[in-house]
Design a protein around this motif. Structure first.
Motif, PDB file in Angstrom:
ATOM      1  N   LEU A 110       0.808  -1.215   0.000  1.00 45.49           N
ATOM      2  CA  LEU A 110       0.000   0.000   0.000  1.00 45.49           C
ATOM      3  C   LEU A 110       0.845   1.270   0.000  1.00 45.49           C
ATOM      4  O   LEU A 110       0.374   2.324  -0.405  1.00 45.49           O
ATOM      5  N   THR A 111       2.076   1.175   0.451  1.00 46.11           N
ATOM      6  CA  THR A 111       2.876   2.378   0.659  1.00 46.11           C
ATOM      7  C   THR A 111       3.678   2.781  -0.564  1.00 46.11           C
ATOM      8  O   THR A 111       4.323   3.829  -0.558  1.00 46.11           O
ATOM      9  N   THR A 112       3.601   1.957  -1.603  1.00 44.39           N
ATOM     10  CA  THR A 112       4.291   2.265  -2.847  1.00 44.39           C
ATOM     11  C   THR A 112       3.656   1.430  -3.947  1.00 44.39           C
ATOM     12  O   THR A 112       2.851   0.540  -3.668  1.00 44.39           O
ATOM     13  N   ILE A 113       4.011   1.716  -5.162  1.00 41.25           N
ATOM     14  CA  ILE A 113       3.555   0.863  -6.258  1.00 41.25           C
ATOM     15  C   ILE A 113       4.333  -0.449  -6.167  1.00 41.25           C
ATOM     16  O   ILE A 113       5.560  -0.430  -6.117  1.00 41.25           O
ATOM     17  N   PRO A 114       3.642  -1.579  -6.133  1.00 44.45           N
ATOM     18  CA  PRO A 114       4.350  -2.859  -6.011  1.00 44.45           C
ATOM     19  C   PRO A 114       5.396  -3.032  -7.111  1.00 44.45           C
ATOM     20  O   PRO A 114       5.142  -2.682  -8.263  1.00 44.45           O
ATOM     21  N   PRO A 115       6.547  -3.546  -6.768  1.00 46.28           N
ATOM     22  CA  PRO A 115       7.677  -3.551  -7.706  1.00 46.28           C
ATOM     23  C   PRO A 115       7.467  -4.325  -8.996  1.00 46.28           C
ATOM     24  O   PRO A 115       8.035  -3.961 -10.028  1.00 46.28           O
TER      25      PRO A 115
END
Length: 131
Positions: A110-115
């Motif tokens: 949720l805290t970033t775009i999944p890699p």
């Protein structure tokens, strides 16, 4: 083909409000998550807010928490960013993003775009806050 269209930016005085909208079009497309990323001149890109489709969980960066609210309209496949208490340092181009994860463990990221996600971007909408 998936299209992300963001809108709603503009010029507002400090302390004012704006609501950004992000609509997704694409046959039977359901994102795993959507969010807003902003880019200000000479600053690093900032992941501002996100929402997950399976849990409706949300996340905000520290700089906007308590002032911005992300929400979604499932029927319209649309995400909104309500921005209150705007400040001059909120001035930036705001980009809507949608993603579908590439691995099951990423579904709750949720805290970033999944890699390893497939990611779609809007064209960006300018927000300018005058002090």
């Amino acid at each position: 083909q998936v299209t992300v269209t963001d809108s709603g930016g503009g010029l507002v005085q400090a302390g004012g409000s704006l609501r950004l909208s992000c609509a997704i079009s694409g046959r039977a497309f359901i994102p795993d998550g959507m969010g807003w990323v902003r880019q200000a001149p000479e600053k690093e890109r900032e992941f501002v807010a996100s929402i997950l489709w399976n849990t409706n969980n949300t996340h905000y960066s520290a700089s906007v928490k308590g002032r911005f609210t992300i929400s979604r309209d499932n029927a319209q496949n649309t995400v909104y960013l309500q921005m209150n208490g705007l400040r001059a340092d909120d001035t930036a181009v705001y980009y809507c993003t949608a993603w579908q994860v590439g691995a099951s463990w990423e579904r709750n990221v949720l805290t970033t775009i999944p890699p390893s996600a497939n990611v779609w971007w809007g064209q960006g909408t300018q927000v300018t806050v005058s002090s």
